[in-house]
Design a protein around this motif. Structure first.
Motif, PDB file in Angstrom:
ATOM      1  N   ASP A  31      -6.736   2.147  -8.430  1.00 45.11           N
ATOM      2  CA  ASP A  31      -7.542   1.396  -9.402  1.00 45.11           C
ATOM      3  C   ASP A  31      -7.180  -0.085  -9.365  1.00 45.11           C
ATOM      4  N   LEU A  32      -5.896  -0.391  -9.364  1.00 39.67           N
ATOM      5  CA  LEU A  32      -5.461  -1.782  -9.373  1.00 39.67           C
ATOM      6  C   LEU A  32      -5.842  -2.498  -8.086  1.00 39.67           C
ATOM      7  N   LEU A  33      -5.624  -1.852  -6.939  1.00 36.12           N
ATOM      8  CA  LEU A  33      -5.870  -2.498  -5.658  1.00 36.12           C
ATOM      9  C   LEU A  33      -7.356  -2.658  -5.380  1.00 36.12           C
ATOM     10  N   SER A  59       0.814  -1.213   0.000  1.00 37.02           N
ATOM     11  CA  SER A  59       0.000   0.000   0.000  1.00 37.02           C
ATOM     12  C   SER A  59       0.849   1.265   0.000  1.00 37.02           C
ATOM     13  N   TYR A  60       2.120   1.144   0.365  1.00 38.18           N
ATOM     14  CA  TYR A  60       3.047   2.276   0.313  1.00 38.18           C
ATOM     15  C   TYR A  60       3.868   2.264  -0.972  1.00 38.18           C
ATOM     16  N   ASN A  61       4.439   1.110  -1.295  1.00 40.78           N
ATOM     17  CA  ASN A  61       5.392   1.044  -2.402  1.00 40.78           C
ATOM     18  C   ASN A  61       4.745   1.143  -3.775  1.00 40.78           C
ATOM     19  N   LEU A  62       3.570   0.523  -3.965  1.00 40.42           N
ATOM     20  CA  LEU A  62       2.971   0.539  -5.292  1.00 40.42           C
ATOM     21  C   LEU A  62       2.576   1.958  -5.727  1.00 40.42           C
ATOM     22  N   PRO A  63       1.895   2.760  -4.897  1.00 42.04           N
ATOM     23  CA  PRO A  63       1.602   4.147  -5.309  1.00 42.04           C
ATOM     24  C   PRO A  63       2.868   4.962  -5.568  1.00 42.04           C
ATOM     25  N   ARG A  64       3.903   4.722  -4.780  1.00 44.78           N
ATOM     26  CA  ARG A  64       5.154   5.460  -4.960  1.00 44.78           C
ATOM     27  C   ARG A  64       5.778   5.147  -6.317  1.00 44.78           C
ATOM     28  N   LEU A  65       5.606   3.918  -6.785  1.00 42.78           N
ATOM     29  CA  LEU A  65       6.239   3.495  -8.027  1.00 42.78           C
ATOM     30  C   LEU A  65       5.417   3.833  -9.269  1.00 42.78           C
ATOM     31  N   ILE A  66       4.093   3.682  -9.183  1.00 43.24           N
ATOM     32  CA  ILE A  66       3.288   3.820 -10.404  1.00 43.24           C
ATOM     33  C   ILE A  66       2.259   4.942 -10.325  1.00 43.24           C
ATOM     34  N   ALA A  77      -0.487   7.244  -7.406  1.00 46.84           N
ATOM     35  CA  ALA A  77      -1.549   6.939  -6.449  1.00 46.84           C
ATOM     36  C   ALA A  77      -2.852   6.525  -7.137  1.00 46.84           C
ATOM     37  N   GLY A  78      -3.248   7.241  -8.194  1.00 42.73           N
ATOM     38  CA  GLY A  78      -4.502   6.935  -8.856  1.00 42.73           C
ATOM     39  C   GLY A  78      -4.492   5.560  -9.505  1.00 42.73           C
TER      40      GLY A  78
END
Length: 265
Positions: free
Chosen positions: A165-167, A151-158, A160-161
């Motif tokens: 959507d993916l999660l 929940s922290y790393n994925l928004p940082r990499l790709i 937030a929006g």
């Protein structure tokens, strides 16, 4: 030495392989324990230059151990949080050890990277994926929330929006999309995966040790502090979800290979 993983060290390059191919490398509590033990040893290795993390067989990592979750939903709701805290707490110790390495972490993906497998991908300094790779968040489909720092790393990499959507929609994506979004560093044909990994590991291993370690420290210093707080919050959230009827339904539906029918509003 290990039953669920393999560890090979050669000329400063450590290759850590999740070795449960029959389970698509879903990580059991025993496997997390072995990963922790191996990583503690790597942290103490002064000759280490690179760590490669990969999975044996046709998948990188299908996430958490469905056997554990099947046993979990048989427990009374009040007893599930303690079991979750033991299992995911150990998983988060592994995440902190990976995130705190003083050498580059090269993650290698083929086939599925789902749930916690996607969380591992997001810890990579460099991520190499074969064209047949498929990334799936998975958590919401089980009636649960992310762990492993996702929940922290994925928004940082790709962004937030896109991460939301993916999660929230449990939307899978392929290696081409992952590369376009910045998650994948290098994408190759499946037959070229080993050669590309060897090339990158050799290149990283031949770099200046002190400068590499210091660069990683600069890149990670603020991220590590934030990640530790998020891991605690993710653990609390997952333990809370594990008490719900929706979690029972999500796990049951997965075991029965059908779409879940969630009950709560």
């Amino acid at each position: 030495m290990y039953d669920c993983i393999q560890l090979v060290c050669d000329q400063g390059i450590a290759t850590l392989t999740i070795d449960r191919p029959a389970e698509l490398n879903a990580i059991s509590e025993a496997a997390f324990g072995e990963l922790k033990q191996a990583l503690l040893g790597l942290h103490d290795n002064p000759d280490l230059r690179v760590v490669i993390l990969k999975g044996n067989g046709k998948a990188f990592c299908a996430g958490g151990d469905i056997v554990f979750f099947a046993e979990l939903i048989r427990l009374p709701a009040s007893q599930r949080p303690a079991a979750v805290r033991r299992y995911i707490g150990l998983a988060h110790e592994v995440v902190e050890l990976l995130a705190g390495l003083k050498v580059p972490l090269l993650v290698v993906v083929q086939g599925a990277a789902a749930g916690f497998g996607l969380s591992l991908c997001c810890l990579a300094d460099l991520l190499v994926a074969s064209d047949n790779s498929r990334f799936v968040p998975a958590y919401i489909g089980l009636g649960a929330t992310p762990d492993g720092g996702l929940s922290y790393n994925l928004p940082r990499l790709i962004g937030a929006g896109r991460a939301a959507d993916l999660l929230l929609n449990n939307r899978g994506f392929d290696a081409e999309q992952a590369q376009q979004w910045g998650l994948v560093s290098s994408r190759v044909a499946a037959g070229d995966l080993d050669a590309e990994v060897a090339r990158l590991a050799g290149q990283l291993g031949a770099g200046p040790g002190v400068a590499t370690a210091n660069t990683l420290m600069l890149l990670r210093s603020q991220r590590l502090d934030a990640l530790r707080k998020v891991l605690d919050a993710e653990l609390d959230s997952f333990a809370d979800c594990a008490q719900s009827d929706d979690f029972v339904e999500g796990v049951t539906a997965f075991l029965e290979r059908r779409a879940p029918r969630f009950l709560s509003a």
